[in-house]
Design a protein around this motif. Sequence first.
Motif, PDB file in Angstrom:
ATOM      1  N   ALA A   9      27.677   2.746   9.003  1.00  0.00           N
ATOM      2  CA  ALA A   9      26.429   3.211   9.615  1.00  0.00           C
ATOM      3  C   ALA A   9      26.725   4.209  10.728  1.00  0.00           C
ATOM      4  CB  ALA A   9      25.633   2.029  10.162  1.00  0.00           C
ATOM      5  N   GLY A  10      27.732   3.932  11.532  1.00  0.00           N
ATOM      6  CA  GLY A  10      28.114   4.844  12.605  1.00  0.00           C
ATOM      7  C   GLY A  10      28.632   6.166  12.082  1.00  0.00           C
ATOM      8  N   ILE A  11      29.405   6.130  11.007  1.00  0.00           N
ATOM      9  CA  ILE A  11      29.933   7.360  10.420  1.00  0.00           C
ATOM     10  C   ILE A  11      28.794   8.219   9.869  1.00  0.00           C
ATOM     11  CG2 ILE A  11      31.292   8.269   8.482  1.00  0.00           C
ATOM     12  CD1 ILE A  11      33.250   5.888   9.042  1.00  0.00           C
ATOM     13  N   PHE A  12      27.845   7.587   9.200  1.00  0.00           N
ATOM     14  CA  PHE A  12      26.711   8.349   8.684  1.00  0.00           C
ATOM     15  C   PHE A  12      25.797   8.838   9.809  1.00  0.00           C
ATOM     16  CE2 PHE A  12      27.761   6.317   4.541  1.00  0.00           C
ATOM     17  CZ  PHE A  12      27.925   7.497   3.823  1.00  0.00           C
ATOM     18  N   GLU A  13      25.751   8.100  10.904  1.00  0.00           N
ATOM     19  CA  GLU A  13      25.009   8.571  12.084  1.00  0.00           C
ATOM     20  C   GLU A  13      25.643   9.862  12.615  1.00  0.00           C
ATOM     21  OE1 GLU A  13      22.150   8.250  15.301  1.00  0.00           O
ATOM     22  OE2 GLU A  13      22.273   7.382  13.308  1.00  0.00           O
ATOM     23  N   MET A  14      26.965   9.877  12.682  1.00  0.00           N
ATOM     24  CA  MET A  14      27.666  11.088  13.119  1.00  0.00           C
ATOM     25  C   MET A  14      27.399  12.240  12.151  1.00  0.00           C
ATOM     26  SD  MET A  14      31.320   9.579  14.546  1.00  0.00           S
ATOM     27  CE  MET A  14      32.053   9.715  12.971  1.00  0.00           C
ATOM     28  N   THR A  15      27.364  11.948  10.860  1.00  0.00           N
ATOM     29  CA  THR A  15      27.063  12.969   9.860  1.00  0.00           C
ATOM     30  C   THR A  15      25.668  13.537  10.088  1.00  0.00           C
ATOM     31  OG1 THR A  15      28.468  11.856   8.252  1.00  0.00           O
ATOM     32  CG2 THR A  15      26.871  13.436   7.382  1.00  0.00           C
ATOM     33  N   GLY A  16      24.702  12.655  10.340  1.00  0.00           N
ATOM     34  CA  GLY A  16      23.344  13.108  10.603  1.00  0.00           C
ATOM     35  C   GLY A  16      23.258  14.009  11.825  1.00  0.00           C
ATOM     36  N   VAL A  17      23.969  13.635  12.877  1.00  0.00           N
ATOM     37  CA  VAL A  17      23.971  14.448  14.102  1.00  0.00           C
ATOM     38  C   VAL A  17      24.618  15.803  13.840  1.00  0.00           C
ATOM     39  CG1 VAL A  17      24.957  14.606  16.430  1.00  0.00           C
ATOM     40  CG2 VAL A  17      23.896  12.481  15.667  1.00  0.00           C
ATOM     41  N   LEU A  18      25.712  15.808  13.110  1.00  0.00           N
ATOM     42  CA  LEU A  18      26.387  17.057  12.772  1.00  0.00           C
ATOM     43  C   LEU A  18      25.469  17.961  11.947  1.00  0.00           C
ATOM     44  CD1 LEU A  18      29.263  18.135  13.313  1.00  0.00           C
ATOM     45  CD2 LEU A  18      29.879  17.311  11.055  1.00  0.00           C
ATOM     46  N   MET A  19      24.757  17.370  11.004  1.00  0.00           N
ATOM     47  CA  MET A  19      23.844  18.154  10.164  1.00  0.00           C
ATOM     48  C   MET A  19      22.616  18.630  10.945  1.00  0.00           C
ATOM     49  SD  MET A  19      25.245  18.624   7.315  1.00  0.00           S
ATOM     50  CE  MET A  19      26.834  18.590   8.089  1.00  0.00           C
ATOM     51  N   MET A  20      22.238  17.899  11.983  1.00  0.00           N
ATOM     52  CA  MET A  20      21.132  18.346  12.829  1.00  0.00           C
ATOM     53  C   MET A  20      21.492  19.676  13.493  1.00  0.00           C
ATOM     54  SD  MET A  20      19.268  16.275  15.952  1.00  0.00           S
ATOM     55  CE  MET A  20      19.452  14.744  15.095  1.00  0.00           C
ATOM     56  N   ASN A  21      22.707  19.753  13.996  1.00  0.00           N
ATOM     57  CA  ASN A  21      23.174  20.998  14.613  1.00  0.00           C
ATOM     58  C   ASN A  21      23.289  22.107  13.564  1.00  0.00           C
ATOM     59  OD1 ASN A  21      24.007  22.675  16.647  1.00  0.00           O
ATOM     60  ND2 ASN A  21      26.088  21.909  16.704  1.00  0.00           N
ATOM     61  N   LYS A  22      23.798  21.753  12.384  1.00  0.00           N
ATOM     62  CA  LYS A  22      23.933  22.744  11.311  1.00  0.00           C
ATOM     63  C   LYS A  22      22.560  23.252  10.876  1.00  0.00           C
ATOM     64  CE  LYS A  22      26.256  23.449   6.876  1.00  0.00           C
ATOM     65  NZ  LYS A  22      26.411  24.856   7.151  1.00  0.00           N
ATOM     66  N   LEU A  23      21.580  22.375  10.788  1.00  0.00           N
ATOM     67  CA  LEU A  23      20.235  22.778  10.398  1.00  0.00           C
ATOM     68  C   LEU A  23      19.630  23.735  11.423  1.00  0.00           C
ATOM     69  CD1 LEU A  23      17.853  22.477   8.410  1.00  0.00           C
ATOM     70  CD2 LEU A  23      17.090  20.553   9.799  1.00  0.00           C
ATOM     71  N   ASN A  24      19.885  23.482  12.692  1.00  0.00           N
ATOM     72  CA  ASN A  24      19.385  24.384  13.729  1.00  0.00           C
ATOM     73  C   ASN A  24      19.986  25.780  13.610  1.00  0.00           C
ATOM     74  OD1 ASN A  24      17.524  22.748  15.058  1.00  0.00           O
ATOM     75  ND2 ASN A  24      19.121  21.800  16.293  1.00  0.00           N
ATOM     76  N   LYS A  25      21.201  25.879  13.092  1.00  0.00           N
ATOM     77  CA  LYS A  25      21.857  27.177  12.950  1.00  0.00           C
ATOM     78  C   LYS A  25      21.520  27.848  11.622  1.00  0.00           C
ATOM     79  CE  LYS A  25      25.666  25.860  15.845  1.00  0.00           C
ATOM     80  NZ  LYS A  25      26.466  26.699  16.666  1.00  0.00           N
TER      81      LYS A  25
END
Length: 104
Positions: A9-25
């Motif tokens: 769950a924590g690893i996928f949380e990190m993935t979600g956060v990383l993709m949030m930044n990628k989506l903003n770019k």
Amino acid sequence: MSWMYLIMAGIFEMTGVLMMNKLNKDRNAVSFLLLVAGFGLSFLFLSLAMQTLPMGTAYAVWTGIGASGGAVLGMIFYGEPRNFLRILFIAMVLGSAVGLKLVS
């Protein structure tokens, strides 16, 4: 097994956060789908972990993994500051998660 679910769950949380930044770019459908998948899987594994772990412990560890992992990924992929105090406090968050595991 519930601790493995919690780590996932924590690893996928990190993935979600990383993709949030990628989506903003990037602002594309793939980034959005990866963001939804990351957070969706994160919540799925968190709910599986909470079937046997106490809610407070599971939530604290999940949040700690996500927050510290997001900060570390920001340093690695996005050039965020890497000073001693920042790394110390990330280590303290992770140490707290380990402490919760030891007492539960």
